[in-house]
Design a protein around this motif. Structure first.
Motif, PDB file in Angstrom:
ATOM      1  N   TRP A  39      50.155  31.095  39.148  1.00  0.00           N
ATOM      2  CA  TRP A  39      49.655  32.476  38.634  1.00  0.00           C
ATOM      3  C   TRP A  39      48.962  33.593  40.295  1.00  0.00           C
ATOM      4  O   TRP A  39      48.616  34.495  39.833  1.00  0.00           O
ATOM      5  N   LEU A  55      48.470  39.871  36.756  1.00  0.00           N
ATOM      6  CA  LEU A  55      47.979  40.608  37.280  1.00  0.00           C
ATOM      7  C   LEU A  55      48.589  42.002  36.427  1.00  0.00           C
ATOM      8  O   LEU A  55      49.048  42.229  35.613  1.00  0.00           O
ATOM      9  N   ASN A  57      51.389  44.198  36.526  1.00  0.00           N
ATOM     10  CA  ASN A  57      52.687  42.867  36.674  1.00  0.00           C
ATOM     11  C   ASN A  57      52.657  42.443  34.691  1.00  0.00           C
ATOM     12  O   ASN A  57      53.836  42.074  34.374  1.00  0.00           O
ATOM     13  N   ASP A  96      43.157  38.097  44.536  1.00  0.00           N
ATOM     14  CA  ASP A  96      44.251  39.540  44.343  1.00  0.00           C
ATOM     15  C   ASP A  96      43.617  39.525  42.393  1.00  0.00           C
ATOM     16  O   ASP A  96      43.616  41.020  42.528  1.00  0.00           O
ATOM     17  N   TYR A  97      44.003  38.729  41.913  1.00  0.00           N
ATOM     18  CA  TYR A  97      43.442  38.998  40.502  1.00  0.00           C
ATOM     19  C   TYR A  97      42.164  39.951  40.052  1.00  0.00           C
ATOM     20  O   TYR A  97      42.482  40.441  39.727  1.00  0.00           O
ATOM     21  N   GLU A 138      42.982  43.478  42.412  1.00  0.00           N
ATOM     22  CA  GLU A 138      43.516  44.408  41.253  1.00  0.00           C
ATOM     23  C   GLU A 138      42.891  44.792  39.398  1.00  0.00           C
ATOM     24  O   GLU A 138      43.161  45.847  39.402  1.00  0.00           O
ATOM     25  N   TRP A 139      42.118  43.910  39.440  1.00  0.00           N
ATOM     26  CA  TRP A 139      41.886  44.329  37.801  1.00  0.00           C
ATOM     27  C   TRP A 139      40.174  45.543  37.815  1.00  0.00           C
ATOM     28  O   TRP A 139      39.949  45.794  37.366  1.00  0.00           O
ATOM     29  N   TYR A 195      42.321  34.912  34.914  1.00  0.00           N
ATOM     30  CA  TYR A 195      42.911  34.279  35.868  1.00  0.00           C
ATOM     31  C   TYR A 195      42.903  32.849  34.998  1.00  0.00           C
ATOM     32  O   TYR A 195      41.328  32.299  34.200  1.00  0.00           O
TER      33      TYR A 195
END
Length: 312
Positions: A188, A129, A132, A193-194, A197-198, A64
């Protein structure tokens, strides 16, 4: 200075010049619900990105914004460059036309066609992400170094970074910035969320997670682990040279040569716990609650060691 640095600086300096001339409302655009800076990204580039083909020997760094990707990216690039001395490609002549800006999503729409001509091993950074990213990245055997940093220091660093760069929105107060950060209204997207999701990919064998904090505490050990993960054939002496070149002070002193006009803003403090100089009690309560709700009990949440680095 390498040709890659020349192109890096040229793109950054142009973005700074363009951003200074743009109206605040034009600095960002939304693509699939996430904001990106108009000076370095475009919808056309994101559409073209879908066709990008990853190679199994690509070297990826995901993080991030303001998690230390420029710092760790230089470490990774140095490791690849140093390890290339042990390969048959070491004596190849660098071609300026083959160099590309290292962030995958930054540049023009024709970038990915040109990247097909880059020799291996390609070093690629990204703030995207995982869902994406081009499908080929996660389907390939390419190894990914995932860099995470505690959210309070990320927010503090992002605040100074945004206010110091013309291509990004500016904020009158830290409180204004904090509201945008917590709402995910950032270039970004959302920090939470970043990491969330990772976290879904953290157990994959080709993904290694490292924290900014652990690298700050023991850079030599961190560099060694990264080198081993990517299987770079470096000697102990070569590893130590990479460690020496990657000190924050060394990079800060060299920042204008490596990052142009953005250098002084990028390498501001490089410290841990600077958030204590900006966070109010209300900020702390809101961040603590959101972290627990979004990342509490997750593998990456635990790795961030929130209780040590983010408790007032």
């Amino acid at each position: 200075m390498s040709t890659q640095r020349k192109k890096f600086i040229a793109l950054v300096d142009k973005a700074m010049d363009d951003g200074a001339k743009m109206a605040p409302e034009d600095l960002m655009f939304s693509y699939k619900g996430i904001l990106y800076p108009s000076t370095v990204c475009s919808p056309e580039t994101f559409k073209a990105l879908e066709s990008f083909e990853a190679r199994d020997d690509d070297v990826f760094l995901a993080g991030y914004p303001k998690s230390g990707t420029n710092w760790v990216g230089q470490i990774l690039t140095d490791l690849v460059t140093t390890s290339s001395k042990h390969t048959e490609n070491f004596n190849r002549v660098d071609d300026e036309e083959l160099e590309e800006f290292p962030y995958l999503e930054v540049g023009d729409a024709e970038k990915y066609q040109r990247m097909e001509n880059l020799p291996s091993r390609r070093v690629i950074f990204t703030h995207l992400l995982p869902h994406n990213l081009p499908a080929s990245v996660l389907k390939s055997e390419a190894k990914i170094l995932l860099l995470i940093r505690n959210p309070k220091d990320v927010a503090t660093s992002f605040y100074h970074f945004s206010n110091g760069l013309s291509p990004l929105p500016t904020y009158k107060t830290f409180d204004d910035f904090f509201t945008a950060f917590m709402n995910g209204e950032m270039p970004w997207g959302s920090y939470f969320d970043y990491v969330f999701e990772w976290n879904k990919h953290a157990d994959k064998k080709n993904v290694m997670t490292v924290t900014y904090e652990e690298l700050k505490e023991n850079r030599a050990l961190g560099v060694k682990k990264i080198s081993e993960f990517f299987e770079f054939p470096l000697t102990d002496e070569e590893l130590q040279e990479v460690v020496d070149r990657s000190s924050f002070q060394a990079m800060k002193e060299n920042s204008t040569k490596t990052h142009g006009a953005m250098g002084s803003v990028l390498f501001r403090k490089g410290s841990v716990n600077d958030w204590k100089n900006f966070f109010s009690e209300d900020h702390n309560q809101k961040m603590d609650m959101t972290f627990e709700e979004r990342l509490g009990g997750t593998k990456l949440g635990e790795k961030l060691n929130y209780g040590v680095y983010c408790k007032a």
